[in-house]
Enzyme design. Structure first.
Site, PDB file in Angstrom:
ATOM      1  N   TYR A 154       0.840  -1.212   0.000  1.00  0.00           N
ATOM      2  CA  TYR A 154       0.000   0.000   0.000  1.00  0.00           C
ATOM      3  C   TYR A 154       0.873   1.261   0.000  1.00  0.00           C
ATOM      4  CZ  TYR A 154      -3.861   3.076   1.475  1.00  0.00           C
ATOM      5  OH  TYR A 154      -4.804   4.070   1.559  1.00  0.00           O
ATOM      6  N   LYS A 158       1.034   4.125  -2.925  1.00  0.00           N
ATOM      7  CA  LYS A 158       0.646   5.514  -2.653  1.00  0.00           C
ATOM      8  C   LYS A 158       1.823   6.474  -2.866  1.00  0.00           C
ATOM      9  CE  LYS A 158      -3.675   4.773  -1.680  1.00  0.00           C
ATOM     10  NZ  LYS A 158      -4.733   5.289  -2.576  1.00  0.00           N
ATOM     11  N   ILE A 187      -9.143   8.223   7.839  1.00  0.00           N
ATOM     12  CA  ILE A 187     -10.474   8.750   7.575  1.00  0.00           C
ATOM     13  C   ILE A 187     -11.494   7.655   7.905  1.00  0.00           C
ATOM     14  CG2 ILE A 187     -11.961   9.824   5.823  1.00  0.00           C
ATOM     15  CD1 ILE A 187      -9.297  11.395   6.298  1.00  0.00           C
TER      16      ILE A 187
END
Ligand code: NDP
Length: 246
Positions: A154, A158, A187
């Protein structure tokens, strides 16, 4: 519909829920025709129907498949007009420590998070350049800036999006097309809903502002980067993280 984005067509990948849906909502509120593109076709169609105003639609597309991206951009262009706002938001996680990470988990995350943004950008950029107007917003992550144990796939995807963003920004700047990235912190969405209370509490304590972000916190920044107020902003990475990665 009136608004700062009236007359524009916005394509949002992974837009049927979470951050992508919140972004779709604010772009629609500002008058854009929104194309919600998702691997969950029913979710995309249902989400598009929930948006304010007319002219929105939902489409099936696996962003990791270049042919599907080309076909989807062509379908959106026919039905809703040339895409002038592209939000590369679709993303997945397949976390594990590096020594245990399976090849397929590495490949899947790079394919969706990084190659997906490349595929969509390549499919949509010709129309934008022809119009000499466009804004691309890539949803990266603070993990791409800071790293995180258990998220090598990940984090690499990113961080790769940051390099993609800056290179696209340089390549397209003279053609009137801007490209920026947002690096959200933690989030509250389905992606983070699986975290237990202790982890959420620990995360909260590492965030100077003391709370997890909301999808709307990211959406408002995407609206700014997509719209005319950011007309002289390109190649930037804006962290939306309550101060986590400063
Ligand atoms: P969600 O998991 O809630 O939503 C992701 C959406 O992307 C889903 O609708 C999903 O479809 C869709 N999707 C997955 N794979 C594909 C694919 N191959 N092609 C098209 N669509 C696909 O994620 P979030 O809203 O939390 O995250 C959105 C973006 O923000 C991601 O890029 C994520 O990495 C990034 N981000 C999120 C953070 C967070 O804390 N939530 C922090 C930092 C960055 P389906 O429902 O079928 O799976």
């Amino acid at each position: 519909m009136s608004g700062a984005l009236a007359g524009q067509t916005a394509l949002v990948t992974g837009g049927s829920r979470g951050i992508g849906f919140a972004i779709s909502q604010v772009l629609a509120q500002d008058g854009a025709r929104v194309a919600i593109v998702d691997i969950d076709e029913k979710g995309a169609v249902t989400a598009a129907a929930r948006l304010e105003g007319d002219g929105h639609a939902g489409y099936f597309c696996d962003v990791g498949d270049p042919g599907q991206c080309r076909a989807t951009v062509a379908a959106v262009t026919r039905a809703q007009g040339i895409v002038t706002i592209l939000v590369n938001n679709a993303g997945i996680t397949r976390d594990s420590l590096l020594v245990r990470m399976k090849d397929e988990d590495w490949d899947a995350v790079i394919r969706v998070n990084l190659t997906g943004a490349f595929n969509m950008t390549r499919a949509a950029c010709r129309g934008m350049m022809k119009r000499r107007s466009g804004s691309i917003v890539n949803i990266s992550s603070v993990i791409g800036l800071m790293g995180n144990a258990g998220q090598t796939n990940y984090g690499a995807s990113k961080a790769g999006l940051v390099g993609l963003t800056k290179s696209v920004a340089r390549e397209f700047a003279k053609r009137g097309v801007r490209c920026n990235a947002i690096a959200p912190g933690y989030i509250a969405t389905d992606m983070t809903a699986g975290l237990d209370e202790r982890t959420t509490g620990e995360l909260g304590s590492r965030i100077p502002m003391g709370r997890l972000g909301e999808p709307s916190d990211v959406a408002d920044v995407a609206r700014f980067l997509a719209g005319p107020e950011a007309r002289y902003v390109t190649g930037q990475v804006l962290a939306v993280d309550g101060g986590m990665a400063m």
